[in-house]
Design a protein around this motif. Structure first.
Motif, PDB file in Angstrom:
ATOM      1  N   LEU A 156       0.523  -1.484   0.096  1.00  0.00           N
ATOM      2  CA  LEU A 156      -0.475  -0.327  -0.078  1.00  0.00           C
ATOM      3  C   LEU A 156       0.729   0.702   0.176  1.00  0.00           C
ATOM      4  CD1 LEU A 156      -1.926  -1.975   2.273  1.00  0.00           C
ATOM      5  CD2 LEU A 156      -3.155  -0.632   1.247  1.00  0.00           C
ATOM      6  N   PRO A 157       0.451   2.034  -0.512  1.00  0.00           N
ATOM      7  CA  PRO A 157       1.335   3.518  -0.536  1.00  0.00           C
ATOM      8  C   PRO A 157       1.469   4.786   0.224  1.00  0.00           C
ATOM      9  CG  PRO A 157      -0.963   4.195  -1.334  1.00  0.00           C
ATOM     10  CD  PRO A 157      -0.422   2.551  -0.968  1.00  0.00           C
ATOM     11  N   ALA A 158       2.254   4.399   0.953  1.00  0.00           N
ATOM     12  CA  ALA A 158       3.044   5.893   2.522  1.00  0.00           C
ATOM     13  C   ALA A 158       1.489   6.726   2.990  1.00  0.00           C
ATOM     14  CB  ALA A 158       4.264   6.640   1.792  1.00  0.00           C
ATOM     15  N   GLY A 159       1.534   6.435   3.674  1.00  0.00           N
ATOM     16  CA  GLY A 159       0.324   7.889   4.117  1.00  0.00           C
ATOM     17  C   GLY A 159      -0.746   6.470   4.676  1.00  0.00           C
ATOM     18  N   ILE A 160      -1.389   5.566   4.019  1.00  0.00           N
ATOM     19  CA  ILE A 160      -1.929   4.345   4.586  1.00  0.00           C
ATOM     20  C   ILE A 160      -1.274   3.629   5.673  1.00  0.00           C
ATOM     21  CG2 ILE A 160      -3.579   2.687   3.857  1.00  0.00           C
ATOM     22  CD1 ILE A 160      -3.861   4.821   2.161  1.00  0.00           C
TER      23      ILE A 160
END
Length: 366
Positions: free
Chosen positions: A145-149
């Motif tokens: 998953l992308p950063a910030g999730i």
């Protein structure tokens, strides 16, 4: 140098015998990764194992680590692993079909006759689950998953995949959800996420029924237009029963006979009933279903929808966080299970693991 460490696990030994134990940590082999677990959601099946010692004919026959909804960060890579890196947040797919049986060969991996599903007591030895500080798992079962999730959101990929598969089953027989009136019966985690999927896919009107006001309030935050407590407002569905029914599609998530009867009474002729919730033998109003020519569709787990669920959470297209009603540290696993069984106050309860607070001196490093 490799630093070894102990590993805390939530292990069920028998009905109502849940223990927090310490095990020796594993090392990833070729094609595997070590994941430092950050968040894990308590599912209805975990509750059945704990409260009843099994689900239907499936019984807990040996100690089993529970949990099949989890996310964490990659702590170490086994030989030959590509496409993943240490530190990445991943959602872990609990399904590992054999790839060789007749159903796998037909592209129906969810019906695999030798399925290895994390946290399942179906076979001996039991498949150990994800409620542990660190676990080794196949690299192909890890979806970045992308950063910030938030890890808690990532851990909702598995139940979201169940709902995406239910939507796909509906679309296979009755076309896109766009513009439809959709009823969701049961406002637990699966019901809440079915609402989110229906909203994301363009449903015009979404109704939800339950017998708990707290879960219905969460359902509204997940996208429901109308939330009806059928216990306190038994005539709340009357507008959608008019004529021969006003609802195009039902996601039945409760497996309760009264909810199924309500669903059928609201469905228009040739409407679709997707059965997502499961229980033991359940009464169906077959006379009305036949008279209206209702399409009855079962929905079992998921296949490719896990990757789709990760993409939707990662892009922000679906945010599952409003349904997370409680988060407990691993040391309070028993309290987390107690909260999860109380539907008057809980929808999705999660356990937070050691990695959630950041690296510590027990991380594996090379």
């Amino acid at each position: 140098m490799t630093v070894t460490h102990t590993n805390r696990v939530v292990c069920l030994h028998a009905q109502d015998d849940l223990r927090l134990e310490t095990r020796t940590a594993e090392t990833p082999g070729p094609g595997e990764v070590l994941v430092a677990v950050m968040a894990g959601g308590i599912c209805g099946s975990d509750l059945h194992y704990w409260l009843e010692g099994g689900i239907g004919t499936i019984r807990v026959r040996e100690p089993i680590i529970l949990g099949h909804e989890a996310a964490g960060r990659i702590a170490a890579l086994g030989a030959g692993v590509a496409g993943l890196s240490v530190g990445q947040l991943v959602a872990m797919n609990p399904s590992h079909p054999c790839g060789a049986c007749e159903f796998c060969q037909q592209g129906l991996e969810r019906h695999c006759t030798a399925m290895k599903f994390k946290g399942s007591a179906m076979y001996l030895p039991h498949q150990q689950g994800m409620f542990r500080d660190r676990m080794v798992i196949g690299a192909g079962q890890c979806h970045p998953l992308p950063a910030g999730i938030a890890p808690g959101a990532a851990a909702c990929a598995e139940p979201l995949a169940v709902c995406l598969h239910a939507a796909r089953r509906a679309e296979d027989v009755s076309g896109p959800l766009t513009g439809k009136t959709v009823l969701v019966t049961g406002a637990g985690p699966i019901g809440a996420l079915c609402i989110a999927v229906a909203r994301q896919r363009g449903a015009a009107t979404i109704l939800v029924t339950d017998i708990q006001d707290a879960t219905l309030a969460v359902a509204r935050r997940m996208g429901a237009d109308h939330a009806i407590n059928t216990r306190t407002d038994p005539e709340g569905l009357a507008p959608w029963r008019k004529g021969k029914g006003q609802v195009d599609l039902v996601f039945e998530c409760s497996a309760a006979a009264p909810a199924i009867a309500d669903a059928v009474s609201c469905l228009r002729p040739l409407g679709t009933l997707v059965q997502v919730g499961v229980a033991g033998p359940t009464a169906l109003p077959l006379n009305v279903m036949v008279g209206k020519e209702i399409l009855f569709v079962g929905s079992q787990r998921f296949d490719v929808e896990f990757a789709e669920a990760v993409q939707l959470i990662g892009s922000g297209a679906i945010d599952p966080r409003p349904m997370i009603t409680g988060t407990y540290p691993l040391e309070q696993a028993q309290a987390a299970f107690d909260a999860a069984r109380d539907r008057a106050r809980s929808v999705k309860v999660q356990i937070e693991f050691a990695a959630a607070s950041g690296p510590d001196d027990s991380e594996m490093t090379a």
